[in-house]
Design an enzyme around this catalytic site. Structure first.
Site, PDB file in Angstrom:
ATOM      1  N   ARG B  47      -3.606  -0.933  -2.790  1.00  0.00           N
ATOM      2  CA  ARG B  47      -3.164  -1.035  -4.180  1.00  0.00           C
ATOM      3  C   ARG B  47      -1.990  -0.088  -4.358  1.00  0.00           C
ATOM      4  NH1 ARG B  47      -3.290   3.814  -4.564  1.00  0.00           N
ATOM      5  NH2 ARG B  47      -2.755   3.566  -6.739  1.00  0.00           N
ATOM      6  N   GLY B  48      -1.371  -0.152  -5.533  1.00  0.00           N
ATOM      7  CA  GLY B  48      -0.142   0.606  -5.752  1.00  0.00           C
ATOM      8  C   GLY B  48       1.018  -0.356  -5.539  1.00  0.00           C
ATOM      9  N   ARG B 101      -1.980 -10.536  -7.612  1.00  0.00           N
ATOM     10  CA  ARG B 101      -1.896  -9.468  -8.626  1.00  0.00           C
ATOM     11  C   ARG B 101      -0.684  -9.770  -9.492  1.00  0.00           C
ATOM     12  NH1 ARG B 101      -4.141  -4.322  -7.500  1.00  0.00           N
ATOM     13  NH2 ARG B 101      -4.154  -4.222  -9.760  1.00  0.00           N
ATOM     14  N   GLN B 208      -8.925   5.810  -9.127  1.00  0.00           N
ATOM     15  CA  GLN B 208      -7.841   6.154  -8.198  1.00  0.00           C
ATOM     16  C   GLN B 208      -7.540   7.647  -8.223  1.00  0.00           C
ATOM     17  OE1 GLN B 208      -7.676   3.643 -10.377  1.00  0.00           O
ATOM     18  NE2 GLN B 208      -6.610   1.862  -9.551  1.00  0.00           N
ATOM     19  N   ASP B 249       4.264  -0.173 -12.321  1.00  0.00           N
ATOM     20  CA  ASP B 249       4.010  -1.449 -11.638  1.00  0.00           C
ATOM     21  C   ASP B 249       5.088  -2.478 -11.933  1.00  0.00           C
ATOM     22  OD1 ASP B 249       1.172  -0.118 -11.983  1.00  0.00           O
ATOM     23  OD2 ASP B 249       1.103  -1.473 -10.267  1.00  0.00           O
ATOM     24  N   ASN B 259       2.179   0.068 -16.376  1.00  0.00           N
ATOM     25  CA  ASN B 259       1.530   0.927 -15.381  1.00  0.00           C
ATOM     26  C   ASN B 259       0.027   0.925 -15.661  1.00  0.00           C
ATOM     27  OD1 ASN B 259       1.739   2.736 -13.088  1.00  0.00           O
ATOM     28  ND2 ASN B 259       1.246   4.405 -14.476  1.00  0.00           N
TER      29      ASN B 259
END
Lengths: 360, 360
Positions: B47-48, B101, B208, B249, B259
């Site tokens: 992720r990220g 995503r 996270q 993001d 984000n």
């Protein structure tokens, strides 16, 4: 409102609905001694400022009985009951209780009511003293429900039909003797037939929102959506939220509000987005001895509340943690304080002074 | 920075550090096919935004190989390799990846870079095509680290000695090819010898902050305190925080920032308390095709991320949940955007237009 009894006094034992294991289990912890009660408050078997106040009052009855028990065995026959010794014991028990949770002022308030009641009983027999103090504790319990219902009545005026209300933590039946402050307002509006939708913040770390508020509202049939604390801003900014209502653990003389960690963020988000931010609390939550929120001690709790969940690690071993349990919302962010005596818009020192003498 | 390798490409297999089980376990998931990669992105093994971009690029290499494999077996001897069929397959694989995503734009960006690269290879042999595309994916990987380091260099100018920096989610080595955007800035300042203290929001529901950021900073020796998301306001209001830095993001043409859920609240808290709010992101995060944050699709994820933790229920069965994974922070709340090309104060449409052509 049926079936939610967080505090049950059966005349000899105090039974507390264990709020650590809800909603998975509905289990009561039985308290027979002052120490039992202390442990339950400390470990949050019982939580919520008004509920802690009521619990502390019954805790003192158990403490008084313990003392009378000792006395009966050793001194009764000599007629050696000493009222001053009894009072000293009661006060020490009270101080003992007050230390368990430093932020919620209702705890002190409950303790003080029992101690004040005892002042006039210096001529009474031990059994009469116990009976009178027990009466006072029961009165505190009953009054709490009555006061909550009044708060609900006042607050419901602020809730329109088809409102979506956001709340944080649990200021419900479980946080009181049995009706709720913030959730009491929602309850009253719902009982009036208004269509209400609630956003419940899950409220880390203790998850009062997901475990308690969600359970309580679901049980009542009030529509609720659970969100993470970080999502409140998203929904407020999107225009999904008509108002925010929270409870309070202590309110300073200038109207600053100590409440569950995360409350301050909601108040700031409310201001930024022109959404009303309401605090629903009994006047017993007001502490005129602190001038402002800056003087309120914020309890720091065990880091393990954050680093673990039911024993499972959530973070690397040895991590440093800050776990303040409360935050302070400055009065200027509070649209209105909803109390049993009415709605106080934009609380400040002057208005607070006029309000407080109205309390019992 | 040693020992954090979220994405390893060994020439045939893509190994992804499983971010669902950190910090308890350091385990890699091996991807051999496009489907493996899709699943890993969807389920947040990786992720990220930048890390997803790099992963998607390698995912397309695996997809290209799958196609070439089919081709080799059935058609090679007839010399029937069809470049247009290959391109169609690659594009369909790319669309497939993009759906996993919807919010992070780097995913599309990574996919598009591989597809664009393939455009010029219509005369090349299958093995050369694969080699060239693999080169491009590796370049995306290397550039990501280089770009992160540049972001770090620029951003470190904003971090004073003895600063306490608050961050949300994980915009670190684990969210990128290996250095980090927001944490890259903190890292660079720390490497310059500045004394830094970090508050890491735990970042519900995926944690996270507590699982990844806390682990990453602890590993690096950068002092960190873990807090619940609701406590950020408390510390900001107390004056404990010198600045806030987060990743992104997707950034719209007007500077609005998508984000991790909870970011918007921090930006509002920063404004209320006059604390700078910085967004650190590569220019690949900017999406000039969306005019403002309102056009950005916010991914809604599985309610079980909130209602359960490792299978343990946290809320009553059947509870309704809203689980937006991101929120939008309007540009007017952003003090500065930190990119590989410099620091852009108070981003707006005009300034964004000047910035974006600088990207590769």
């Amino acid at each position: 409102m049926e079936g939610i009894y967080p505090i049950i006094w059966d005349g000899t034992t105090l039974k507390l609905l264990d709020q650590r294991v809800l909603p998975e289990e509905e289990r009561y912890v039985e308290c027979h001694t002052l120490d039992d009660v202390r442990e339950c408050i400390k470990k949050m078997v019982v939580r919520g400022a008004p509920a802690i106040g009521v619990t502390a009052a019954f805790g003192l009855i158990l403490a008084a009985r313990e003392f009378m028990g000792d006395f009966t065995r050793f001194e009764e026959k000599q007629g050696a009951f000493s009222f001053s010794k009894f009072q000293a014991k009661l006060k020490s028990a009270g101080n003992n209780l007050k230390e368990t949770r430093p932020t919620a002022v209702n705890l002190s308030w409950g303790v003080e009511r029992i101690i004040n009641k005892s002042q006039n009983l210096n001529e009474a027999s031990p059994s009469l003293i116990i009976r009178e103090l027990e009466q006072e504790a029961k009165a505190i319990f009953e009054e709490d429900i009555a006061v909550n219902k009044k708060i609900g009545e006042w607050g419901a005026k602020l809730i329109g039909d088809n409102y979506t209300v956001l709340t944080h933590c649990n200021a419900g039946a479980l946080a009181t003797a049995g009706y709720g402050t913030a959730l009491g307002v929602i309850r009253s509006a719902f009982y009036q037939g208004k269509k209400i939708m609630v956003y419940a913040d899950e409220t880390r770390p203790f998850l009062q929102g997901s475990r308690l508020t969600a359970w309580e509202l679901q049980k009542e049939g009030i529509p609720v959506s659970l969100i993470v604390d970080g999502a409140a801003g998203y929904h407020i900014h999107k225009g999904d939220v008509n108002c925010i209502i929270v409870g309070a653990d202590r309110i300073a003389a200038n109207g600053d509000v100590a409440n569950k960690i995360g409350t301050y963020s909601l108040a700031v988000l409310a201001k930024e987005n022109n959404v009303p931010f309401y605090v629903a609390a009994p006047l017993s939550t007001v502490d005129m001895s602190v001038n402002s929120g800056k003087e309120i001690v914020v309890e720091e709790r065990d880091p393990e509340e954050i680093t673990k969940l039911r024993g499972l690690p959530l973070s690397p071993p040895g991590i440093n943690v800050k776990n303040p349990a409360f935050d302070i919302t400055p009065a200027y962010l509070v649209t209105a304080l909803i109390t049993e005596c009415g709605i106080l818009y934009f609380p400040n020192e002057e208005k607070m002074k006029q309000l407080v003498p109205k309390r019992r």
